[in-house]
Design a protein around this motif. Structure first.
Motif, PDB file in Angstrom:
ATOM      1  N   SER A  29       0.862  -1.193   0.000  1.00 39.43           N
ATOM      2  CA  SER A  29       0.000   0.000   0.000  1.00 39.43           C
ATOM      3  C   SER A  29       0.894   1.238   0.000  1.00 39.43           C
ATOM      4  CB  SER A  29      -0.924   0.008   1.227  1.00 39.43           C
ATOM      5  OG  SER A  29      -0.166   0.180   2.421  1.00 39.43           O
TER       6      SER A  29
ATOM      7  N   ASP B 152       0.488   7.864  -4.022  1.00 38.96           N
ATOM      8  CA  ASP B 152       1.081   8.499  -5.202  1.00 38.96           C
ATOM      9  C   ASP B 152       0.549   9.932  -5.264  1.00 38.96           C
ATOM     10  OD1 ASP B 152       2.126   9.285  -7.599  1.00 38.96           O
ATOM     11  OD2 ASP B 152       0.994   7.848  -8.834  1.00 38.96           O
TER      12      ASP B 152
ATOM     13  N   TYR C 208      -3.018   3.706  -3.324  1.00 36.17           N
ATOM     14  CA  TYR C 208      -3.072   2.441  -4.055  1.00 36.17           C
ATOM     15  C   TYR C 208      -2.837   1.263  -3.113  1.00 36.17           C
ATOM     16  CZ  TYR C 208       2.049   2.611  -3.856  1.00 36.17           C
ATOM     17  OH  TYR C 208       3.336   2.666  -3.423  1.00 36.17           O
ATOM     18  N   LEU C 209      -3.383   0.111  -3.536  1.00 34.40           N
ATOM     19  CA  LEU C 209      -3.156  -1.163  -2.852  1.00 34.40           C
ATOM     20  C   LEU C 209      -2.900  -2.206  -3.931  1.00 34.40           C
ATOM     21  CD1 LEU C 209      -3.248  -2.716  -0.086  1.00 34.40           C
ATOM     22  CD2 LEU C 209      -5.578  -3.362  -0.717  1.00 34.40           C
ATOM     23  N   SER C 210      -1.725  -2.840  -3.905  1.00 35.28           N
ATOM     24  CA  SER C 210      -1.336  -3.818  -4.930  1.00 35.28           C
ATOM     25  C   SER C 210      -1.260  -5.199  -4.307  1.00 35.28           C
ATOM     26  CB  SER C 210       0.019  -3.448  -5.540  1.00 35.28           C
ATOM     27  OG  SER C 210      -0.055  -2.206  -6.212  1.00 35.28           O
TER      28      SER C 210
ATOM     29  N   LYS D  73       0.113  -8.945  -5.288  1.00 33.49           N
ATOM     30  CA  LYS D  73       0.960  -9.656  -6.245  1.00 33.49           C
ATOM     31  C   LYS D  73       1.061 -11.116  -5.837  1.00 33.49           C
ATOM     32  CE  LYS D  73       5.677  -9.750  -8.082  1.00 33.49           C
ATOM     33  NZ  LYS D  73       7.023  -9.130  -8.024  1.00 33.49           N
TER      34      LYS D  73
ATOM     35  N   ASP E 151      -6.571  -2.109 -11.909  1.00 36.94           N
ATOM     36  CA  ASP E 151      -5.697  -2.466 -13.032  1.00 36.94           C
ATOM     37  C   ASP E 151      -5.086  -3.828 -12.774  1.00 36.94           C
ATOM     38  OD1 ASP E 151      -6.164   0.053 -14.135  1.00 36.94           O
ATOM     39  OD2 ASP E 151      -4.493   0.945 -13.028  1.00 36.94           O
TER      40      ASP E 151
ATOM     41  N   GLN F 157      -1.823  -6.467 -14.187  1.00 38.83           N
ATOM     42  CA  GLN F 157      -0.625  -6.760 -14.978  1.00 38.83           C
ATOM     43  C   GLN F 157      -0.278  -8.221 -14.731  1.00 38.83           C
ATOM     44  OE1 GLN F 157       2.351  -4.045 -13.571  1.00 38.83           O
ATOM     45  NE2 GLN F 157       1.422  -2.255 -14.534  1.00 38.83           N
TER      46      GLN F 157
ATOM     47  N   ILE G  87      -0.450  -9.083 -10.907  1.00 40.10           N
ATOM     48  CA  ILE G  87      -0.535  -7.975  -9.951  1.00 40.10           C
ATOM     49  C   ILE G  87      -1.847  -7.241 -10.186  1.00 40.10           C
ATOM     50  CG2 ILE G  87       0.518  -5.852  -9.087  1.00 40.10           C
ATOM     51  CD1 ILE G  87       3.191  -6.798 -10.172  1.00 40.10           C
TER      52      ILE G  87
ATOM     53  N   THR H 244      -3.986  -3.989  -8.922  1.00 38.97           N
ATOM     54  CA  THR H 244      -3.751  -2.715  -8.235  1.00 38.97           C
ATOM     55  C   THR H 244      -5.063  -1.946  -8.134  1.00 38.97           C
ATOM     56  OG1 THR H 244      -1.481  -2.589  -9.084  1.00 38.97           O
ATOM     57  CG2 THR H 244      -2.453  -0.552  -8.235  1.00 38.97           C
TER      58      THR H 244
ATOM     59  N   LYS I 155      -6.828   1.543  -7.038  1.00 41.37           N
ATOM     60  CA  LYS I 155      -6.480   2.955  -6.853  1.00 41.37           C
ATOM     61  C   LYS I 155      -7.717   3.718  -6.424  1.00 41.37           C
ATOM     62  CE  LYS I 155      -2.755   3.116 -10.299  1.00 41.37           C
ATOM     63  NZ  LYS I 155      -2.276   3.776 -11.545  1.00 41.37           N
TER      64      LYS I 155
END
Length: 541
Positions: A452, A455, A462-464, A466, A512, A514, A522, A524, A526
């Motif tokens: 987390s 930006d 954001y929180l990603s 993976k 998002d 990826q 991943i 993400t 936002k």
């Protein structure tokens, strides 16, 4: 060819003019300085020589007085006058005259002056009689005077008083009383030709020396300017011409470690920067089409997201009606199938078929339930909440399940993440769905990393998430948020990510993804940064 030759000759002339200008300017300054020095030096020398001439004339006067002292005591005038005549005949002595107390010239080497009377206002008498009271004594400087004759000849005169000493008024031959302080004046006039001859000789030597030094220094300055200034300037000029033609491969040779050396280094740095900028511009020109294509692709993705959002909204309204229509018959089928399965009258050979009916009916019911959840994605009931706390709460629901037993969970939270206006239950539902999908992609064995952060440039929190799972094919990435799309074989309804997409969108955020096959995926999330937080971040030093 002729034009190039003319250009080179013109350039060479300009360079020669530069050297000439510097040399002439420096020579003029040196000439003025040396002329001022020579003028002051000659004036000082003239003053010294004049003082020396006054001293010599005073010594002649003192010599005459002392040499004739005994003659005056004896009143031996013929011998006294003869002595004065002999001394007055020496080279450089113009005349000697003796003046009594009343101002009468009683003797002079110039016979026409003998017997004349001098006024107190004349230059010789004004020395002592110029004030209210006559002076008894005066310094040699005050007793001297400069005389200019009609032919322009300059003379120096000095007067010396003849005092009535004790040996004079006690002598038997003397008739002056003791009350007389001064018996007369001895006036000696000498020529200053020798002094001016020395000055002329010195002036000529100074002039010759000045011209020689000026020539040597001018030559030295010209050679030094040629080496230290003109050559570096010529190199810089040639380099500038190369730059003006767009040739960036040249380099100015290094000079001495001075201002011109720094200028050369700056020129080389500027050339390197221009070369880099030129190459970048060429690269931009070559890659412009690619950049346009990339931008077009991004716009296409944005358009696809908009289309997807509209599609989901329309589909939600459609499936809501279908789910309600299907749900009632399914309920009846499930109820009667369960009754039939529990009836003892049922033939045992038909019992597996009834079980299959019940199983598939439940599966249809689950699909209908997912459709209802998808269509009923209501507006979030938001309140202040921490994305880190919501993530921990979602993990607590799944981390003890058997699917997560061999999965290492790594949390890397940013503790400065501000609290957001979120519907905690809906966001928790989204995260649970992502965690379960990640665990299934890793087949229960791998690493799940959660990050987390803030930006502030983009204005996002954001929180990603993976995972190290199997990844998603590139061709499937644009479809993963579509309803009923799933890469799982006979598992799920394909509505989880669609519902998650709708929830995040209603919070004003984005989701998002990826992914790379064989390396992992991943996701993400936002969320927009609150305005007061953005302002506070901007003011924070």
């Amino acid at each position: 060819m002729r034009l190039k030759l003319i250009e080179k000759l013109t350039t060479a002339t300009s360079r020669l003019n530069l050297i000439s200008k510097l040399t002439i300017a420096t020579s003029v300054v040196l000439l003025l300085a040396m002329a001022l020095f020579a003028y002051l030096n000659i004036n000082n020398l003239k003053t010294l020589l004049l003082q020396e001439a006054v001293s010599d004339a005073d010594k002649i006067s003192e010599t005459i007085i002392r040499a004739t002292h005994n003659q005056m005591l004896r009143d031996d005038r013929p011998q006294f006058y003869k002595t004065m005549q002999e001394i007055g005949g020496q080279q450089g002595v113009e005349r000697i005259r003796l003046i009594n107390k009343t101002g009468r010239v009683i003797f002079s080497t110039k016979e026409s002056e003998i017997g004349t009377m001098l006024n107190k206002r004349t230059d010789i008498c004004a020395i002592c009689h110029g004030g209210k009271e006559p002076l008894v004594s005066a310094s040699s400087k005050n007793r001297s005077r400069r005389i200019y004759e009609q032919g322009g000849k300059e003379l120096l005169g000095i007067t010396n008083a003849i005092y009535n000493e004790e040996s004079c008024y006690t002598a038997t031959c003397h008739f002056h009383p003791e009350s007389y302080k001064i018996l007369g004046i001895l006036d000696v006039v000498v020529s200053l030709d020798k002094m001016y001859s020395l000055l002329d000789a010195y002036r000529n030597r100074i002039l010759i020396l000045t011209l020689v030094l000026l020539g040597v220094m001018s030559l030295s300055l010209m050679l030094s300017t040629q080496k230290l200034v003109n050559r570096p300037v010529r190199e810089l000029l040639e380099h500038t011409k190369l730059l003006s033609r767009g040739e960036f491969g040249g380099k100015v040779p290094a000079f001495a470690k001075d201002e011109l050396g720094e200028l050369a280094a700056s020129f080389n740095n500027m050339t390197q920067n221009l070369r880099t900028a030129h190459e970048e511009l060429e690269g931009w020109g070559r890659n412009l089409e690619q950049m346009v294509q990339e931008r077009t692709r991004q716009l296409s993705q944005i358009q696809a997201q908009l289309i997807r959002s509209e599609k989901l909204a329309s589909l939600g309204q459609l499936v809501a009606g279908i789910a309600h229509e299907i749900n009632n018959p399914l309920t009846g089928i499930l109820v009667f199938s369960s009754l039939v399965q529990g009836s003892p009258k049922l033939d045992e050979s038909l019992r597996p078929d009834v079980a299959t009916i019940i199983k598939e009916t439940k599966r249809c019911a689950n699909i209908v339930k997912g459709l209802l959840e998808f269509s009923r994605c209501s507006n979030p009931q938001t309140g202040p909440a921490s994305i880190n706390d919501i993530c921990n709460s979602a993990l607590s629901l799944v981390e003890y399940q058997s699917l997560f037993m061999n999965i290492a969970i790594i949390r890397e939270y940013d503790e400065t993440v501000p609290r957001l206006q979120l519907d905690s239950s809906q966001i928790e539902q989204v995260l649970v769905n992502i965690f379960v999908n990640a665990a299934q992609a890793m087949q229960g064995d791998g690493v799940l990393e959660i990050f987390s952060g803030v930006d502030r440039d983009g204005g996002w929190v954001y929180l990603s998430v993976k995972d190290s799972g199997c990844g998603i094919d590139e061709e499937h990435l644009p479809k993963i948020f579509d309803p009923f799309f799933s890469t799982k074989q006979n598992k799920g309804t394909g509505l989880g990510l669609s519902v998650s997409y709708g929830i995040i969108e209603k919070h004003g955020g984005t989701i998002d993804v990826q992914s790379e096959v064989g390396k992992g995926t991943i996701f993400t999330l936002k969320f927009p940064l609150p305005e007061e937080t953005e302002e506070a971040g901007a003011e924070t030093p």
